[in-house]
Design a protein around this motif. Structure first.
Motif, PDB file in Angstrom:
ATOM      1  N   THR A 169       0.431   6.228   2.691  1.00 26.61           N
ATOM      2  CA  THR A 169      -0.068   6.321   4.095  1.00 26.61           C
ATOM      3  C   THR A 169       0.489   7.063   5.182  1.00 26.61           C
ATOM      4  O   THR A 169       1.619   7.324   4.928  1.00 26.61           O
ATOM      5  CB  THR A 169      -0.094   4.874   4.472  1.00 26.61           C
ATOM      6  OG1 THR A 169       0.948   4.384   4.580  1.00 26.61           O
ATOM      7  CG2 THR A 169      -0.629   3.862   3.288  1.00 26.61           C
TER       8      THR A 169
ATOM      9  N   SER B  67       0.433  11.521  12.176  1.00 27.13           N
ATOM     10  CA  SER B  67      -0.278  12.898  11.601  1.00 27.13           C
ATOM     11  C   SER B  67       0.053  13.958  12.562  1.00 27.13           C
ATOM     12  O   SER B  67      -0.320  13.749  13.641  1.00 27.13           O
ATOM     13  CB  SER B  67      -1.870  12.537  11.397  1.00 27.13           C
ATOM     14  OG  SER B  67      -2.080  11.176  11.666  1.00 27.13           O
TER      15      SER B  67
ATOM     16  N   VAL C  52      -7.556  10.667  11.931  1.00 27.17           N
ATOM     17  CA  VAL C  52      -9.082  10.832  11.198  1.00 27.17           C
ATOM     18  C   VAL C  52      -9.687   9.720  11.956  1.00 27.17           C
ATOM     19  O   VAL C  52      -9.493   8.763  11.753  1.00 27.17           O
ATOM     20  CB  VAL C  52      -9.290  10.760   9.716  1.00 27.17           C
ATOM     21  CG1 VAL C  52     -10.455  10.924   8.932  1.00 27.17           C
ATOM     22  CG2 VAL C  52      -8.219  11.801   9.009  1.00 27.17           C
TER      23      VAL C  52
ATOM     24  N   GLN D  52     -12.108   7.271  11.999  1.00 25.98           N
ATOM     25  CA  GLN D  52     -12.854   6.512  10.835  1.00 25.98           C
ATOM     26  C   GLN D  52     -13.967   5.893  11.489  1.00 25.98           C
ATOM     27  O   GLN D  52     -14.993   5.814  10.650  1.00 25.98           O
ATOM     28  CB  GLN D  52     -12.007   5.481  10.324  1.00 25.98           C
ATOM     29  CG  GLN D  52     -10.832   6.103   9.631  1.00 25.98           C
ATOM     30  CD  GLN D  52     -11.143   6.919   8.305  1.00 25.98           C
ATOM     31  OE1 GLN D  52     -12.189   6.756   7.705  1.00 25.98           O
ATOM     32  NE2 GLN D  52     -10.033   7.324   7.754  1.00 25.98           N
TER      33      GLN D  52
ATOM     34  N   HIS E 110     -16.892   8.573  11.586  1.00 24.38           N
ATOM     35  CA  HIS E 110     -17.438   8.583  10.195  1.00 24.38           C
ATOM     36  C   HIS E 110     -18.227   7.491   9.656  1.00 24.38           C
ATOM     37  O   HIS E 110     -19.307   7.773   9.199  1.00 24.38           O
ATOM     38  CB  HIS E 110     -16.174   8.789   9.251  1.00 24.38           C
ATOM     39  CG  HIS E 110     -16.603   8.702   7.961  1.00 24.38           C
ATOM     40  ND1 HIS E 110     -16.516   7.903   6.894  1.00 24.38           N
ATOM     41  CD2 HIS E 110     -17.112   9.853   7.106  1.00 24.38           C
ATOM     42  CE1 HIS E 110     -16.741   8.107   5.793  1.00 24.38           C
ATOM     43  NE2 HIS E 110     -17.145   9.546   5.787  1.00 24.38           N
TER      44      HIS E 110
ATOM     45  N   LEU F  13     -14.540  14.563   5.694  1.00 19.38           N
ATOM     46  CA  LEU F  13     -13.656  13.412   5.409  1.00 19.38           C
ATOM     47  C   LEU F  13     -12.461  13.783   4.535  1.00 19.38           C
ATOM     48  O   LEU F  13     -11.205  13.550   4.753  1.00 19.38           O
ATOM     49  CB  LEU F  13     -14.311  12.314   5.041  1.00 19.38           C
ATOM     50  CG  LEU F  13     -13.509  11.045   4.846  1.00 19.38           C
ATOM     51  CD1 LEU F  13     -12.886  10.413   6.181  1.00 19.38           C
ATOM     52  CD2 LEU F  13     -14.340   9.829   4.133  1.00 19.38           C
TER      53      LEU F  13
ATOM     54  N   ASN G  72      -8.531  14.113   5.693  1.00 21.34           N
ATOM     55  CA  ASN G  72      -7.466  13.149   5.094  1.00 21.34           C
ATOM     56  C   ASN G  72      -6.386  14.038   4.443  1.00 21.34           C
ATOM     57  O   ASN G  72      -5.278  13.801   4.735  1.00 21.34           O
ATOM     58  CB  ASN G  72      -7.978  12.550   4.176  1.00 21.34           C
ATOM     59  CG  ASN G  72      -8.905  11.027   4.765  1.00 21.34           C
ATOM     60  OD1 ASN G  72      -8.192  10.804   5.763  1.00 21.34           O
ATOM     61  ND2 ASN G  72      -9.949  10.682   4.004  1.00 21.34           N
ATOM     62  N   TRP G  73      -6.793  15.147   3.778  1.00 21.37           N
ATOM     63  CA  TRP G  73      -5.754  16.111   2.945  1.00 21.37           C
ATOM     64  C   TRP G  73      -5.030  16.680   4.073  1.00 21.37           C
ATOM     65  O   TRP G  73      -3.881  17.006   3.871  1.00 21.37           O
ATOM     66  CB  TRP G  73      -6.575  16.953   2.231  1.00 21.37           C
ATOM     67  CG  TRP G  73      -5.641  17.830   1.419  1.00 21.37           C
ATOM     68  CD1 TRP G  73      -5.121  19.441   1.654  1.00 21.37           C
ATOM     69  CD2 TRP G  73      -5.089  17.638  -0.044  1.00 21.37           C
ATOM     70  NE1 TRP G  73      -4.258  19.720   0.846  1.00 21.37           N
ATOM     71  CE2 TRP G  73      -4.364  18.731  -0.189  1.00 21.37           C
ATOM     72  CE3 TRP G  73      -5.422  16.625  -0.849  1.00 21.37           C
ATOM     73  CZ2 TRP G  73      -3.768  18.778  -1.401  1.00 21.37           C
ATOM     74  CZ3 TRP G  73      -4.482  16.743  -2.017  1.00 21.37           C
ATOM     75  CH2 TRP G  73      -3.618  17.719  -2.230  1.00 21.37           C
TER      76      TRP G  73
ATOM     77  N   LYS H  57      -2.402  14.431   5.567  1.00 22.51           N
ATOM     78  CA  LYS H  57      -1.363  14.326   4.483  1.00 22.51           C
ATOM     79  C   LYS H  57      -0.363  15.300   4.537  1.00 22.51           C
ATOM     80  O   LYS H  57       0.761  15.191   4.253  1.00 22.51           O
ATOM     81  CB  LYS H  57      -1.876  13.853   3.464  1.00 22.51           C
ATOM     82  CG  LYS H  57      -2.504  12.347   3.618  1.00 22.51           C
ATOM     83  CD  LYS H  57      -3.105  11.836   2.212  1.00 22.51           C
ATOM     84  CE  LYS H  57      -3.971  10.442   2.458  1.00 22.51           C
ATOM     85  NZ  LYS H  57      -4.670  10.116   1.200  1.00 22.51           N
TER      86      LYS H  57
END
Length: 502
Positions: A114, A118, A317, A319, A322, A342, A346-347, A350
Motif C-alpha cells: 500500500t 504518493s 488516485v 477513488q 472513479h 485507473l 495506481n502504477w 506506486k
C-alpha cells in the motif's frame, strides 16, 4: 520437394519489458525538475490523478512522516537504509519482472504494497520522445562546465584533487571566472588553502586559456603567460589597467618604463586578448538546483539521512471520481478508458513511491561508504564504484547509475551531485586490498623518475609486470593512459632524451 503452408506451435522464452516497467526504470534517472514537469503532464492527461494539497496537521509537523528520516549508526545504514515503514523487500517482485535479469530495475517498478505517500514521477509511460531529447542534447553547444569537466577527466589528478577541482569548476561562471572564495571552500571541504591554490592552478591550465581567473587582471595574465609575453613591463601594465581605461598614456609609460612605440605594441597585444574566455561556449538558462537528499550530522557519530519532501510531489488516485464515472460509462470504449486510467494512476503512484525509496537506499549507502569525507574532508574521499554500492544494497549497477544521475545530496560540506562520491580504484592481485588510482599513478611516476640511463627505461609492458609484482593488477592500456595523463613521454622518447642528455 513440395512447397506448402503449414502451422507449427513453438515454445520459447523471451524478454519483454512492459510499458509500465519502462516507465518505472525511466523515472529513476530523472532530476527533480524533470519529475515536476512530468507530474504536471500526467495530472492533465489522467483525470483520476490529483495532487494532495492538504496542509499537514500539527501532529504531523512534530512527527516526521515515513519518507523523512533515516537516522542510524554508520555501520547499519546499508542494512537499514530506511525506517521500518519504508523497508523494501527484494522478494516483492513479480515473475515477469524477475525475467529481466535486473532485480533492481524490477524492484524499482514494484507494484505491491500500500502507498500512503504518493509522490513523484516524471518521464512518460513509454520511451517516446527520448530520441528528440537525445537529438537536442547532441545538437546544442557544449557548455563551459562540460568542457572543463571533460578535461578534468583526463588530467591525471588524484581522486581527492579531482573532487576539489570539480567543486571549483562548478563555481566558474559562463564568462570563465571563478566566483567563489577559496578560504570558504577550503573550510567547507576540510582541506588546506594551499591544496585549493594548487588545484586551481591545474584548472587555469585548461582550455580556454584564462579560465578560472578570479579577476580581469589574472585572466589577461594567464593568456599572456600562455603566449610567453608576460614580462615585467606587461605586469606593470596589468597593475595599472585603470590608467589605460582613463587613457593616461603618460602615466602608463612611466609606470611600465617603456617608450611610446613599446606602449602602443603592448596595448595592441592586450586588446587582442579576451576578457571573457568562456563566452565562446554554449550557455544554459540558470536553473536552481534543489537537493534530493539531506544529510545532517547527528549525535554519537550518526548521520541523519532524509529525502527532500519538497522535491517529491504528492499524488493521489481519486477513488470517488472513479466510482462516479465508472458507473456512468456505457460503451466498451468508455469502460476501457476509465479502466486504463485507473491502472496507470495506481502504477504511477506506486512507481513513484518506489523511486523515492530507491533513492534513499542508494544515498544512505553512499553516506556509509564516504563517512570519512563527511567527517574529515575531501582528502579522505574513498575509492568507490557503482558495483560496491549495488552489491551492498542488493541492486544492479545500472539502477545505481540511474539513481545517481542528476541527483544531489546536501551535506554539512555543501551540496554535491551523487556522482561526486564515486572515485576510481585499481584492483589488487591475489585478492588483496584495492589500490587507489592515485597511488598507482604515483608508483608509475616513481618507476620512470628512477630511470637514469637508456638501459633503465621501462616500457609500458615492463611497468605492468613490475606493478603486478607489487600486487597491483593493471592492464597495459591503463598504464599508457595514466602515463599520458601525467604528460610523460613514451619509452622510445625517454630513451632518446637520455641519449641526447649524455
Amino acid at each position: 520437394m513440395a512447397l506448402g503452408a503449414r502451422l507449427e506451435i513453438r515454445q520459447g522464452q523471451g524478454l519483454v519489458i512492459t510499458p509500465q516497467l519502462q516507465q518505472a526504470i525511466k523515472l529513476l534517472q530523472l532530476s527533480n525538475l524533470e519529475l515536476e514537469a512530468f507530474v504536471e503532464t500526467e495530472l492533465e492527461r489522467n483525470p483520476l490523478l490529483q495532487r494532495e494539497e492538504r496542509e499537514p496537521t500539527e501532529a504531523e509537523v512534530e512527527a516526521p512522516g515515513p519518507e523523512s528520516v533515516v537516522d542510524q549508526p554508520l555501520d547499519r545504514i546499508a542494512e537499514d537504509s530506511a525506517r521500518a515503514d519504508m523497508d523494501v523487500s527484494h522478494d516483492e517482485v513479480s515473475p515477469g519482472e524477475r525475467a529481466t535479469g535486473d532485480g533492481s530495475d524490477a524492484a524499482a517498478a514494484d507494484a505491491g504494497g500500500t502507498v500512503d505517500w504518493s509522490r513523484a514521477g516524471k518521464g512518460g509511460s513509454t520511451f517516446e520522445g527520448e530520441g528528440d531529447l537525445l537529438e537536442s542534447r547532441v545538437a546544442r553547444e557544449k557548455t563551459l562546465a562540460e568542457h572543463l569537466h571533460d578535461q578534468l577527466a583526463v588530467s591525471g589528478l588524484s581522486p581527492s584533487d579531482a573532487a576539489v577541482a570539480s567543486v571549483l569548476i562548478d563555481a566558474v561562471d559562463e564568462g570563465g571566472y571563478l566566483r567563489a572564495d577559496l578560504a570558504e571552500i577550503a573550510e567547507r571541504l576540510g582541506c588546506s588553502l594551499e591544496l585549493l591554490e594548487r588545484v586551481l592552478g591545474v584548472i587555469q591550465g585548461f582550455e580556454p586559456t584564462g579560465v578560472g581567473a578570479r579577476d580581469v587582471r589574472e585572466c589577461l595574465m594567464l593568456q599572456l603567460m600562455d603566449r610567453n609575453r608576460y614580462d615585467p613591463a606587461m605586469a606593470a601594465l596589468l597593475d595599472n589597467l585603470q590608467l589605460l581605461a582613463r587613457r593616461d598614456m603618460t602615466s602608463l609609460k612611466r609606470a611600465c618604463g617603456v617608450d611610446d612605440e613599446d606602449l602602443r605594441e603592448m596595448v595592441a597585444e592586450l586588446r587582442a586578448l579576451t576578457p571573457r574566455p568562456g563566452a565562446a561556449f554554449g550557455g544554459e538558462p540558470a536553473q536552481p538546483v534543489a537537493p534530493d537528499v539531506f544529510v545532517r550530522e547527528g549525535p554519537g557519530g550518526l548521520w541523519h539521512v532524509e529525502l527532500n519532501s519538497d522535491t517529491l510531489p504528492r499524488l493521489l488516485v481519486d477513488q470517488r471520481y472513479h466510482a462516479r464515472v465508472s458507473t456512468k460509462a456505457k460503451s466498451d470504449q468508455e469502460k476501457t478508458f476509465v479502466s486504463d486510467c485507473l491502472a496507470q494512476a495506481n502504477w504511477l503512484v506506486k512507481s513513484l513511491d518506489q523511486r523515492a525509496r530507491t533513492i534513499l537506499k542508494v544515498s544512505s549507502e553512499i553516506v556509509r561508504q564516504q563517512d570519512a569525507f563527511l567527517a574529515f574532508g575531501v582528502e579522505h574521499l574513498r575509492p568507490l564504484n557503482l558495483k560496491t554500492v549495488a552489491d551492498a544494497i542488493g541492486m544492479h549497477e545500472s539502477t545505481v547509475s540511474r539513481v545517481t544521475s542528476n541527483k544531489y545530496i546536501a551535506t554539512p560540506r555543501g551540496m554535491f551531485e551523487m556522482k561526486f562520491f564515486f572515485t576510481s580504484a585499481i584492483a589488487a592481485t591475489e585478492g588483496g586490498e584495492a589500490h587507489s588510482a592515485e597511488s598507482v599513478r604515483h608508483k608509475i611516476r616513481q618507476l620512470i623518475d628512477a630511470e637514469a640511463k637508456e638501459d633503465d627505461v621501462h616500457s609500458d609492458d615492463r611497468i605492468v609486470e613490475i606493478l603486478k609484482e607489487m600486487g597491483v593488477d593493471i592492464a597495459r592500456r591503463t598504464v599508457a593512459k595514466y602515463r599520458e595523463a601525467m604528460r610523460i613521454p613514451s619509452s622510445v622518447e625517454r630513451r632518446r632524451m637520455l641519449k641526447e642528455a649524455v
